[in-house]
Design a protein around this motif. Structure first.
Motif: not given
Length: 231
Positions: A134, A137-138, A141, A168, A182, A186-187, A190
């Motif tokens: 998580k 990934l954040l 971005m 991705e 969006r 994200d969900e 992940f």
């Protein structure tokens, strides 16, 4: 290219009296590099590729199932959606059935005979792994992953090709085409990366030579390495 350049680097390090350290998570690449599996030397069939280019992943997978059921069965969920890998698999299967097809030799350096390899696996707790996925990934971005996808498309990378690259890029292509929101991006991404990590672990567990350690126990990993170097 990875095997050719990787082995060149390994030999250079060994010739300098040092110990090469190979670090990564993609099992196929590392197993190919270290000779645990052989890469196909089937040549490219441009006519076949052109013929299959317009087929959907489902159609391609169906063709592969008919030509090589065993290879199709071994494919993971991500590969079944990847036209590039499906077409290559069909290409290899087609040529294996035609014994007269010339075989080209892969030009790659051979590793030294009797080279000893110490395999070490880093296995974090599942909660820690999810948190790291998580966070990573954040961070990506925030670093401009979305802008990169926009730029790639502007320079000629089609949405279809971007989707075929998986993970991705697949979800970025869907987001930029407004096929998902969006929040869904994200969900779903992940979840997909977590599934990919799980498949990587499953792949590596087939290697009985790996010594598994928790990353929090650095002393244990150090002991494994020191004992191996002292032999």
């Amino acid at each position: 290219d990875f095997v050719r350049l990787g082995r060149k680097a390994i030999l250079d390090i060994l010739h300098r009296g040092k110990v090469p350290i190979i670090c990564g998570g993609t099992g196929f690449y590392i197993d190919a590099l270290l000779g645990r599996l052989e890469l196909s030397n089937s040549p490219v069939d441009k006519k076949l590729r052109a013929k299959l280019q317009s087929r959907s992943p489902d159609e391609l997978f169906s063709i592969l199932q008919k030509k090589d059921p065993e290879r199709a069965h071994r494919m993971n969920a991500s590969d079944k959606r990847n036209p590039v890998r499906l077409i290559r698999a069909i290409e290899i299967a087609s040529q294996q059935r035609r014994k007269s097809v010339p075989r080209r030799r892969l030009e790659q350096a051979e590793l030294p005979e009797g080279l000893e390899i110490q395999w070490i696996g880093i296995m974090p707790a599942q909660a820690d792994l999810r948190a790291k996925i998580k966070t990573r990934l954040l961070a990506r971005m925030k670093a401009g992953m979305l802008a990169e996808a926009v730029q790639l498309h502007a320079h000629g990378l089609s949405w279809k090709r971007m989707e075929s690259l998986g993970l991705e890029y697949r979800f970025l292509a869907l987001l930029l085409q407004k096929k998902i929101t969006r929040a869904q991006f994200d969900e779903q991404l992940f979840i997909e990366i977590r599934h990919y990590a799980k498949r990587q672990i499953t792949y590596w567990k087939r290697n009985s030579d790996i010594r598994w350690s928790n990353p929090r126990d650095g002393a244990s990993i150090a002991r494994i390495v020191h004992r191996w170097l002292a032999r």
